[in-house]
Write a protein that holds these residues in place. Structure first.
Motif, short mmCIF file in Angstrom:
data_model
loop_
_atom_site.label_atom_id
_atom_site.label_comp_id
_atom_site.label_asym_id
_atom_site.label_seq_id
_atom_site.Cartn_x
_atom_site.Cartn_y
_atom_site.Cartn_z
N TRP A 26 0.84 -1.19 0.00
CA TRP A 26 0.00 0.00 0.00
C TRP A 26 0.88 1.25 0.00
CZ3 TRP A 26 -4.89 -0.70 -1.14
CH2 TRP A 26 -5.52 -1.88 -0.79
N ALA A 27 0.53 2.22 -0.85
CA ALA A 27 1.23 3.50 -0.85
C ALA A 27 0.90 4.30 0.40
CB ALA A 27 0.85 4.30 -2.10
N PHE A 28 -0.29 4.02 0.95
CA PHE A 28 -0.69 4.65 2.21
C PHE A 28 -1.62 3.70 2.93
CE2 PHE A 28 -3.70 7.04 4.81
CZ PHE A 28 -2.84 7.79 5.60
N ASP A 29 -1.47 3.62 4.25
CA ASP A 29 -2.32 2.75 5.07
C ASP A 29 -2.42 3.40 6.45
OD1 ASP A 29 -3.68 0.76 6.43
OD2 ASP A 29 -2.42 -0.87 5.68
N GLY A 30 -3.57 4.00 6.72
CA GLY A 30 -3.73 4.72 7.98
C GLY A 30 -5.10 4.53 8.58
N GLU A 31 -5.22 4.91 9.82
CA GLU A 31 -6.50 4.83 10.54
C GLU A 31 -6.89 6.21 11.04
OE1 GLU A 31 -7.75 1.39 13.15
OE2 GLU A 31 -7.54 2.95 14.68
N GLU A 32 -8.17 6.51 10.91
CA GLU A 32 -8.69 7.81 11.33
C GLU A 32 -9.83 7.58 12.32
OE1 GLU A 32 -9.86 12.00 9.09
OE2 GLU A 32 -10.11 10.10 8.04
N THR A 36 -16.69 13.04 16.88
CA THR A 36 -18.10 13.47 16.85
C THR A 36 -19.05 12.32 16.59
OG1 THR A 36 -17.96 14.03 14.50
CG2 THR A 36 -17.46 15.78 16.09
N LEU A 37 -18.52 11.16 16.17
CA LEU A 37 -19.34 9.98 15.93
C LEU A 37 -19.01 8.89 16.94
CD1 LEU A 37 -19.24 9.77 12.02
CD2 LEU A 37 -21.01 10.79 13.46
N GLY A 38 -18.81 9.29 18.20
CA GLY A 38 -18.53 8.31 19.25
C GLY A 38 -17.17 7.66 19.11
N ASP A 39 -16.21 8.37 18.57
CA ASP A 39 -14.85 7.87 18.37
C ASP A 39 -14.81 6.69 17.40
OD1 ASP A 39 -12.21 8.56 18.94
OD2 ASP A 39 -11.98 6.87 20.32
N MET A 40 -15.75 6.66 16.46
CA MET A 40 -15.73 5.65 15.41
C MET A 40 -14.43 5.75 14.63
SD MET A 40 -18.48 5.15 12.31
CE MET A 40 -19.85 5.10 13.48
N ARG A 41 -13.94 4.62 14.11
CA ARG A 41 -12.69 4.63 13.38
C ARG A 41 -12.90 4.15 11.95
NH1 ARG A 41 -10.07 -0.66 13.70
NH2 ARG A 41 -11.48 -2.14 14.72
N ALA A 42 -11.98 4.52 11.09
CA ALA A 42 -12.01 4.09 9.70
C ALA A 42 -10.58 3.84 9.23
CB ALA A 42 -12.66 5.14 8.82
N ARG A 43 -10.41 2.82 8.41
CA ARG A 43 -9.11 2.51 7.83
C ARG A 43 -9.08 3.02 6.40
NH1 ARG A 43 -6.17 -3.46 7.34
NH2 ARG A 43 -4.07 -2.68 6.79
N VAL A 44 -8.07 3.80 6.06
CA VAL A 44 -7.92 4.39 4.73
C VAL A 44 -6.66 3.83 4.09
CG1 VAL A 44 -7.63 6.53 3.44
CG2 VAL A 44 -9.09 6.50 5.48
N GLN A 45 -6.81 3.27 2.88
CA GLN A 45 -5.68 2.69 2.16
C GLN A 45 -5.68 3.21 0.72
OE1 GLN A 45 -7.18 -1.29 3.18
NE2 GLN A 45 -5.10 -1.80 3.86
N ILE A 46 -4.49 3.41 0.19
CA ILE A 46 -4.32 3.80 -1.20
C ILE A 46 -3.24 2.90 -1.79
CG2 ILE A 46 -3.49 5.61 -2.76
CD1 ILE A 46 -4.70 7.65 -0.82
N VAL A 57 -9.27 2.77 -0.90
CA VAL A 57 -10.01 1.74 -0.19
C VAL A 57 -10.31 2.27 1.21
CG1 VAL A 57 -9.94 -0.62 0.74
CG2 VAL A 57 -8.89 -0.11 -1.49
N ILE A 58 -11.58 2.19 1.62
CA ILE A 58 -11.98 2.61 2.95
C ILE A 58 -12.64 1.44 3.65
CG2 ILE A 58 -13.39 4.20 4.33
CD1 ILE A 58 -13.17 6.24 2.12
N ASN A 59 -12.14 1.11 4.83
CA ASN A 59 -12.69 -0.01 5.61
C ASN A 59 -12.78 -1.29 4.79
OD1 ASN A 59 -12.89 1.62 7.84
ND2 ASN A 59 -15.09 1.93 7.69
N GLY A 60 -11.74 -1.54 4.01
CA GLY A 60 -11.67 -2.78 3.26
C GLY A 60 -12.49 -2.81 2.00
N THR A 61 -13.11 -1.68 1.61
CA THR A 61 -13.97 -1.65 0.44
C THR A 61 -13.44 -0.66 -0.58
OG1 THR A 61 -15.91 -2.16 1.80
CG2 THR A 61 -16.33 -1.24 -0.37
N VAL A 62 -13.26 -1.11 -1.83
CA VAL A 62 -12.80 -0.22 -2.89
C VAL A 62 -13.83 0.89 -3.10
CG1 VAL A 62 -12.26 -0.04 -5.35
CG2 VAL A 62 -11.48 -2.03 -4.05
N GLN A 63 -13.36 2.12 -3.09
CA GLN A 63 -14.23 3.28 -3.30
C GLN A 63 -14.13 3.81 -4.73
OE1 GLN A 63 -16.23 4.38 -0.58
NE2 GLN A 63 -15.40 2.44 0.18
N LEU A 64 -12.92 3.96 -5.21
CA LEU A 64 -12.71 4.52 -6.54
C LEU A 64 -11.29 4.21 -6.98
CD1 LEU A 64 -14.34 6.33 -8.57
CD2 LEU A 64 -13.06 8.29 -7.68
N THR A 65 -11.12 3.93 -8.28
CA THR A 65 -9.79 3.77 -8.85
C THR A 65 -9.68 4.63 -10.09
OG1 THR A 65 -10.18 1.97 -10.42
CG2 THR A 65 -9.90 1.34 -8.10
#
Length: 308
Positions: A26-32, A36-46, A57-65
């Motif tokens: 992965w060129a980038f792999d981070g967590e955010e 404001t949403l109860g400390d919900m987290r998301a994994r962001v990958q490129i 890719v967000i939370n293991g799901t391809v969003q756009l290429t």
């Protein structure tokens, strides 16, 4: 798989798995995290996909290429733009990768675009690592980028009576334990009937709302039908359409809706090519046409009957 040291594995249904080859790590792999949403987290990958170009890719799901960007983004943006009487004011809910804003800004009568996406990480990292999504539109003075909770923004606009001509829901799919390691999504609270009612209050009476609404196929259609029924309680006109996207492994669905007092057909009042030539400043001849527009709305009879 032998010979594939780097790959993306994604569940797309209870009995289906998508396997995509990556050219390297992965060129980038981070967590955010979102306080404001109860400390919900998301994994962001490129990463760079073998056949599909660089993608998000967000939370293991391809969003756009890069490869599917022209197909997905024009399918999301062009139908509402063609059906709306005006494209002066846009609100994009989600769309932190920048592609939807890029296209909205290419319409000749666009005066302002507000992009509201809670993920600052997606906004910043895609500008840095997938610049083709943005095409420098982040420098356009008509664009306002707001890294906020879109639900709060919509409620504020509705309370103040602020309205736009086109409201685009360009969000990650709602959380799904069957297909996502993150059962909750930062978009969950925006897919409710109550949220749709608030969104409708932010659209001009002759304006258009559009949203991408998960898979629509003979295999999986329940989520689309549920959201469609909620939208029908809010908007006078609701039309479904879809497009097959290889990186998703299924037909992604959309709904375009309006409270226009007159008739509302997916076919614009003039041929698509001539209408786009008047209102769109870019070159879309390779990705959009009258025949393709009609194709998007041509659902198989078995699915069309379910719409009824």
């Amino acid at each position: 798989m032998t010979g594939w040291p780097h790959m993306h594995v994604e569940m797309v249904g209870p009995g289906r798995t998508l396997l995509l080859k990556l050219r390297g790590p992965w060129a980038f792999d981070g967590e955010e995290r979102f306080p404001t949403l109860g400390d919900m987290r998301a994994r962001v990958q490129i990463g760079d996909f073998e056949e599909l170009g660089r993608g998000l890719v967000i939370n293991g799901t391809v969003q756009l290429t890069e490869v599917i960007d022209p197909v997905y983004t024009t399918a999301l943006v062009f139908p509402p733009a063609l059906l709306a009487g005006s494209r002066r004011r846009w609100l994009i809910v989600g769309g932190g990768d920048g592609a939807t804003a890029r296209e909205a800004l290419r319409f000749r009568d666009t005066e302002s675009v507000r992009l509201v996406d809670i993920s600052r990480m997606v906004i910043e990292r895609t500008q840095e690592l997938i610049p083709s999504f943005w095409a420098e539109c982040q420098r356009d003075l008509r664009l306002a980028i707001d890294p906020s909770d879109a639900g709060k923004v919509l409620e504020g606009m509705a309370d103040r009576g602020e309205k736009v001509d086109i409201l685009v829901y360009d969000l990650s799919d709602a959380g799904n334990e069957e297909t996502n390691p993150f059962p909750e999504s930062s978009a969950d609270h925006l897919y409710t009937e109550e949220a749709f009612r608030v969104a409708a209050r932010c659209v001009e009476p002759g304006g258009v709302f559009v949203a991408q609404l998960a898979e629509l196929s003979p295999v999986r259609f329940g989520d689309h039908l549920r959201y469609r029924e909620a939208l029908k309680k809010v908007f006078r006109h609701v039309l479904s359409y879809r497009v097959f996207l290889e990186p998703f492994g299924y037909s992604e669905s959309f709904v375009v809706a309006s409270n226009h007092e007159g008739s509302f057909s997916h076919s614009p009042p003039e041929p698509v090519e001539s209408r786009l030539a008047r209102i769109y400043a870019g070159d879309c001849s390779a990705v959009y046409s009258s025949r393709w527009h009609e194709h998007l709305f041509a659902l198989p009879p078995s699915i069309a009957r379910r719409m009824e």
